[in-house]
Design a protein around this motif. Structure first.
Motif, PDB file in Angstrom:
ATOM      1  N   GLU A  91       0.888  -1.384  -0.052  1.00  0.00           N
ATOM      2  CA  GLU A  91       0.189  -0.335   0.005  1.00  0.00           C
ATOM      3  C   GLU A  91       0.895   1.329   0.032  1.00  0.00           C
ATOM      4  O   GLU A  91       0.262   2.448   0.087  1.00  0.00           O
ATOM      5  CB  GLU A  91      -0.793  -0.080   1.200  1.00  0.00           C
ATOM      6  CG  GLU A  91      -1.930  -1.114   1.247  1.00  0.00           C
ATOM      7  CD  GLU A  91      -2.902  -1.253   0.199  1.00  0.00           C
ATOM      8  OE1 GLU A  91      -3.014  -0.335  -0.475  1.00  0.00           O
ATOM      9  OE2 GLU A  91      -3.296  -2.332  -0.266  1.00  0.00           O
ATOM     10  N   LEU A 131      -5.774   5.615   7.365  1.00  0.00           N
ATOM     11  CA  LEU A 131      -6.712   5.798   6.239  1.00  0.00           C
ATOM     12  C   LEU A 131      -6.598   4.708   5.162  1.00  0.00           C
ATOM     13  O   LEU A 131      -7.421   4.111   4.714  1.00  0.00           O
ATOM     14  CB  LEU A 131      -6.940   7.242   5.768  1.00  0.00           C
ATOM     15  CG  LEU A 131      -7.548   8.121   6.580  1.00  0.00           C
ATOM     16  CD1 LEU A 131      -7.129   9.706   6.240  1.00  0.00           C
ATOM     17  CD2 LEU A 131      -8.913   8.005   6.928  1.00  0.00           C
ATOM     18  N   LYS A 134      -7.342   1.363   6.252  1.00  0.00           N
ATOM     19  CA  LYS A 134      -8.841   1.206   6.312  1.00  0.00           C
ATOM     20  C   LYS A 134      -9.599   1.029   5.163  1.00  0.00           C
ATOM     21  O   LYS A 134     -10.527   0.241   5.143  1.00  0.00           O
ATOM     22  CB  LYS A 134      -9.556   2.479   7.065  1.00  0.00           C
ATOM     23  CG  LYS A 134      -9.236   2.360   8.361  1.00  0.00           C
ATOM     24  CD  LYS A 134      -9.604   3.928   9.190  1.00  0.00           C
ATOM     25  CE  LYS A 134      -9.101   3.958  10.575  1.00  0.00           C
ATOM     26  NZ  LYS A 134      -9.948   4.948  11.275  1.00  0.00           N
ATOM     27  N   CYS A 135      -8.842   1.453   3.801  1.00  0.00           N
ATOM     28  CA  CYS A 135      -9.411   1.175   2.646  1.00  0.00           C
ATOM     29  C   CYS A 135      -8.866   0.260   1.596  1.00  0.00           C
ATOM     30  O   CYS A 135      -9.303   0.100   0.635  1.00  0.00           O
ATOM     31  CB  CYS A 135      -9.249   2.782   1.880  1.00  0.00           C
ATOM     32  SG  CYS A 135     -10.184   4.247   2.514  1.00  0.00           S
ATOM     33  N   SER A 136      -7.918  -0.622   2.347  1.00  0.00           N
ATOM     34  CA  SER A 136      -7.350  -1.540   1.646  1.00  0.00           C
ATOM     35  C   SER A 136      -7.823  -3.006   2.073  1.00  0.00           C
ATOM     36  O   SER A 136      -8.743  -3.030   2.874  1.00  0.00           O
ATOM     37  CB  SER A 136      -5.673  -1.563   1.958  1.00  0.00           C
ATOM     38  OG  SER A 136      -5.538  -2.146   3.070  1.00  0.00           O
ATOM     39  N   ARG A 178     -12.218  11.789  -0.262  1.00  0.00           N
ATOM     40  CA  ARG A 178     -11.580  11.108  -1.657  1.00  0.00           C
ATOM     41  C   ARG A 178     -10.045  10.612  -1.101  1.00  0.00           C
ATOM     42  O   ARG A 178      -9.135  11.386  -1.465  1.00  0.00           O
ATOM     43  CB  ARG A 178     -11.564  11.947  -2.636  1.00  0.00           C
ATOM     44  CG  ARG A 178     -12.806  12.183  -3.277  1.00  0.00           C
ATOM     45  CD  ARG A 178     -12.810  13.540  -4.417  1.00  0.00           C
ATOM     46  NE  ARG A 178     -14.054  13.800  -4.872  1.00  0.00           N
ATOM     47  CZ  ARG A 178     -14.613  13.487  -6.030  1.00  0.00           C
ATOM     48  NH1 ARG A 178     -13.908  12.412  -6.879  1.00  0.00           N
ATOM     49  NH2 ARG A 178     -16.009  13.547  -6.586  1.00  0.00           N
ATOM     50  N   ALA A 180      -8.910   7.100  -1.183  1.00  0.00           N
ATOM     51  CA  ALA A 180      -8.388   6.024  -1.843  1.00  0.00           C
ATOM     52  C   ALA A 180      -9.303   5.731  -3.012  1.00  0.00           C
ATOM     53  O   ALA A 180     -10.145   6.370  -3.351  1.00  0.00           O
ATOM     54  CB  ALA A 180      -8.582   4.813  -0.977  1.00  0.00           C
TER      55      ALA A 180
END
Length: 326
Positions: A91, A131, A134-136, A178, A180
């Motif tokens: 990431e 963040l 959390k979005c991965s 916005r 990810a």
């Protein structure tokens, strides 16, 4: 196998892995034409989202990136250390993209709760990593809790005052949510879509499989290198970086003609000097049979040949500047 010159001890992923991941995420069909169309539609949506985040309305942002090279390099190192502790180094590109997007936003607005001088602080970088994770799709259940990792890395005081959480909220507000993909696709995601489309369009024969794999690995290595060493901005957004890196990687292994990739307004001597970084440490296949038409690569990237040439030139020029400034 071949590899790009070591310009900072970076670890590359493979083109096959990137391409396979992207196609697995966004293309759930087996029909090649449908896959090609789906990836193209996704790239159109991404381009619209990217234009909002890295908007030309932000003004004439410093080229290629907004953060000073030394400050960005230090921030990138800290992001990498944090992600390594979570076994989530895949990431890294997403974290760098969010860092540069924030710099772009902060440079053009004084209404954000986050200030530019706070962006590279450890608490802000920890918030970026939170963040991104959390979005991965990275599973954190097997490793230590996020707070334990952050405390181990010297963020104990920031945790006690909830500063990292506050910075998370400031980042979300600054980015209008916005943070990810699909709202903020990273260069690696752009590259995965381009390589997925290129594989369908080129339809390499079985005897060309090794060459095509080498070409994908080279494109991935070039894009990874650019993401780590060159900042993104409205003048050089993630899409331009990824597509430019893709072309330079393909040129480096002889899959695309260097002359075809040269913009018409760029003299040959300058172009050849910029390509030295990419071609010097790469071994090419003996008796290559894979020769990709430049127009086909442009079609895969959903852009014109002229744009493709321009992005390749800007990518080569940006890395040359970054390396020579060190």
């Amino acid at each position: 196998g071949s590899s790009l010159p070591d310009l900072g001890g970076l670890v590359w992923s493979t083109g096959k892995k990137v391409s396979g991941q992207m196609k697995g995420q966004v293309c759930h069909v087996f029909d090649a034409a449908t896959c090609l169309e789906e990836l193209g539609e996704i790239m159109i949506v991404w381009a619209k989202n990217e234009s909002y985040t890295f908007s030309e309305a932000n003004g004439l942002n410093a080229y290629p990136g907004l953060l000073a090279p030394v400050a960005r390099a230090k921030a990138a190192h800290r992001l990498k250390v944090l992600l390594e502790q979570h076994s989530a180094l895949q990431e890294f590109g997403a974290a760098l993209t969010l860092l540069d997007a924030l710099a772009s936003k902060l440079s053009s607005s004084d209404r954000s709760p986050l200030r530019m001088e706070e962006l590279t602080e450890q608490a802000s970088l920890a918030a970026i990593v939170r963040l991104v994770l959390k979005c991965s799709a990275v599973s954190l259940s097997q490793g230590p809790p996020v707070s334990v990792v952050e405390e181990h890395l010297g963020l104990g005081e920031a945790l006690q005052t909830d500063l990292v959480t506050a910075r998370e909220l400031h980042i979300v507000v600054t980015m209008a949510g916005r943070v990810a993909a699909p709202s903020l696709p990273a260069p690696g995601q752009w590259l995965g879509a381009v390589l997925g489309r290129l594989e369908v369009l080129a339809a390499p024969q079985p005897e060309q499989a090794g060459e095509f794999e080498l070409a994908m690995q080279s494109a991935t290595a070039a894009t990874d290198l650019l993401a780590r060493r060159v900042g993104m901005s409205s003048a050089f957004p993630p899409r331009a970086l990824a597509v430019g890196g893709c072309v330079l990687g393909l040129v480096a292994v002889g899959a695309v003609s260097a002359e075809e990739a040269r913009p018409q307004n760029v003299c040959l001597s300058l172009w050849e000097s910029l390509l030295t970084l990419w071609q010097g440490g790469l071994a090419k296949q003996d008796n290559p049979t894979l020769g990709l038409d430049f127009g086909l690569v442009a079609e895969a990237a959903c852009c014109s040949s002229a744009d493709l040439q321009d992005w390749a030139f800007r990518s080569a020029q940006a890395l040359h500047t970054a390396v020579c400034s060190n």
